[in-house]
Motif scaffolding. Structure first.
Motif, PDB file in Angstrom:
ATOM      1  N   ASN A  59      21.614  28.569  27.730  1.00 32.73           N
ATOM      2  CA  ASN A  59      22.948  27.822  27.050  1.00 32.73           C
ATOM      3  C   ASN A  59      23.898  28.670  26.757  1.00 32.73           C
ATOM      4  OD1 ASN A  59      24.561  26.346  25.472  1.00 32.73           O
ATOM      5  ND2 ASN A  59      23.592  24.584  26.607  1.00 32.73           N
TER       6      ASN A  59
ATOM      7  N   HIS B 234      15.602  21.901  25.452  1.00 28.65           N
ATOM      8  CA  HIS B 234      16.213  22.961  24.911  1.00 28.65           C
ATOM      9  C   HIS B 234      15.367  23.584  23.814  1.00 28.65           C
ATOM     10  CE1 HIS B 234      20.788  21.618  25.959  1.00 28.65           C
ATOM     11  NE2 HIS B 234      20.080  22.077  27.015  1.00 28.65           N
TER      12      HIS B 234
ATOM     13  N   ASP C   7      15.019  25.906  20.672  1.00 26.06           N
ATOM     14  CA  ASP C   7      15.524  26.561  19.356  1.00 26.06           C
ATOM     15  C   ASP C   7      14.601  26.300  17.961  1.00 26.06           C
ATOM     16  OD1 ASP C   7      15.924  23.704  19.157  1.00 26.06           O
ATOM     17  OD2 ASP C   7      17.677  23.692  20.291  1.00 26.06           O
TER      18      ASP C   7
ATOM     19  N   ASP D  37      24.265  22.406  13.554  1.00 24.03           N
ATOM     20  CA  ASP D  37      24.086  23.415  14.585  1.00 24.03           C
ATOM     21  C   ASP D  37      23.982  24.732  14.217  1.00 24.03           C
ATOM     22  OD1 ASP D  37      23.770  21.642  16.823  1.00 24.03           O
ATOM     23  OD2 ASP D  37      25.754  21.712  17.310  1.00 24.03           O
TER      24      ASP D  37
ATOM     25  N   GLU E  32      21.831  13.854  26.063  1.00 19.15           N
ATOM     26  CA  GLU E  32      21.160  14.612  25.110  1.00 19.15           C
ATOM     27  C   GLU E  32      21.428  14.048  23.726  1.00 19.15           C
ATOM     28  OE1 GLU E  32      21.215  19.061  23.271  1.00 19.15           O
ATOM     29  OE2 GLU E  32      22.581  18.523  24.730  1.00 19.15           O
TER      30      GLU E  32
ATOM     31  N   GLU F 163      19.157  27.328  23.392  1.00 19.18           N
ATOM     32  CA  GLU F 163      20.575  27.034  22.803  1.00 19.18           C
ATOM     33  C   GLU F 163      20.556  27.395  21.304  1.00 19.18           C
ATOM     34  OE1 GLU F 163      23.471  23.547  23.597  1.00 19.18           O
ATOM     35  OE2 GLU F 163      21.652  22.819  22.674  1.00 19.18           O
TER      36      GLU F 163
ATOM     37  N   ASP G   6      15.999  18.302  22.887  1.00 21.21           N
ATOM     38  CA  ASP G   6      16.364  19.422  22.137  1.00 21.21           C
ATOM     39  C   ASP G   6      15.503  19.353  21.051  1.00 21.21           C
ATOM     40  OD1 ASP G   6      17.869  20.954  20.107  1.00 21.21           O
ATOM     41  OD2 ASP G   6      19.325  21.207  21.525  1.00 21.21           O
TER      42      ASP G   6
ATOM     43  N   HIS H  97      17.372  18.892  17.730  1.00 22.28           N
ATOM     44  CA  HIS H  97      17.870  17.433  17.580  1.00 22.28           C
ATOM     45  C   HIS H  97      16.631  16.559  17.464  1.00 22.28           C
ATOM     46  CE1 HIS H  97      21.998  18.605  18.376  1.00 22.28           C
ATOM     47  NE2 HIS H  97      21.787  18.716  19.452  1.00 22.28           N
TER      48      HIS H  97
END
Length: 278
Positions: free
Chosen positions: A6, A200, A202, A214, A142, A246, A174, A177
């Motif tokens: 991403n 996603h 991370d 973020d 998302e 991401e 994600d 999240h």
């Protein structure tokens, strides 16, 4: 499982042409193209046809256009503008053969009843899916793990997608999240895996639930998220979609883009390789 990149990960130290070359060089399978900035910048110098040709001639392929933002609970004027933007994204997706458009819920300080969020979201997603169907494009919702996002947990997003009841509407899961608002692992265990379109990857520093932003993201496996728990559930249930790294880390923007892209791949593979081939 295929590896995807991403562009948020190199948001301030690269561009689309450079990301493509580096991701191709370092063995990524897919890229999520940022339509709010990186694609328009690219089109100032090159054409959509040139971008399409690049994908045809190289291994890396487009996974998603990211993103149509704030799709629900909009004024009529704002919604008409959103539809205009979405129709343009569908044309991009058609030319580039992009399978997914990521759609992001409204973020607002205004308090909106959950029933109104759900009814608006379901209606909008059904209309967008109808527009996208002739293009062969799927919508990936998302949820955003922040108190001001109208859809901020996996269970809330999953319930909305279930009520949309369209095979072309699913979710982005994600990990940041999912962790950031303490989404339910039990709901994930019970979920229909076919409704999860994109993963996603991370991680995050260990700040309290509800306070994460973020910029708190770190390399996968270098933070506090239970990535092993999430991945074990997904692989047990047979998830076979892409894993997109991401990150929005300010320190990473100060590094050379190639170094970030290499490190992002290395750390993501270290985490995922315990559960799936990539």
């Amino acid at each position: 499982m295929k590896l995807s990149f991403n562009q948020a990960t190199t948001l301030e130290n690269s561009d689309l042409a450079n990301d493509l070359e580096l991701c191709e060089q370092h063995g990524y399978d897919y890229i999520e193209i940022r339509t709010m900035d990186k694609l328009p910048e690219y089109l100032e110098q090159q054409s959509l046809e040139q971008l399409s040709s690049y994908f045809q001639e190289h291994h890396i392929k487009p996974l998603a256009l990211n993103a149509l933002v704030y799709f629900n609970n909009r004024s009529e004027e704002d919604y008409q503008q959103l539809l205009k933007e979405f129709k343009q994204m569908l044309e991009y997706a058609k030319e580039l053969q992009v399978p997914y458009i990521v759609v992001v819920p409204l973020v607002t300080k205004e308090k909106i009843l959950k029933e109104d969020i759900k009814s608006s979201s379901v209606a909008v997603l059904q209309e967008l899916a109808e527009l996208a169907e002739p293009y062969g494009v799927k919508l990936a919702v998302e949820f955003v793990g922040h108190p001001e996002c109208t859809i901020n947990t996996f269970e809330q997003a999953y319930d909305i997608v279930e009520h949309v009841n369209d095979p072309n509407v699913g979710l982005v899961l994600d990990c940041f999240h999912f962790h950031a608002m303490n989404s339910s692992m039990d709901t994930l265990k019970q979920a229909d895996i076919s409704k999860i379109f994109i993963l996603h990857m991370d991680d995050t520093e260990d700040f309290p639930i509800g306070s994460l932003v973020d910029e708190d993201r770190v390399w996968p496996g270098h933070g506090a998220i239970d990535l092993d728990g999430i991945l074990s559930v997904l692989t047990e249930k047979g998830y076979d979609g892409a894993a997109t790294v991401e990150l929005f880390r300010p320190e990473y923007y100060e590094m050379p883009a190639e170094e970030v892209i290499k490190k992002a791949k290395e750390t993501t593979m270290q985490v995922i390789s315990k559960y799936a081939k990539i």
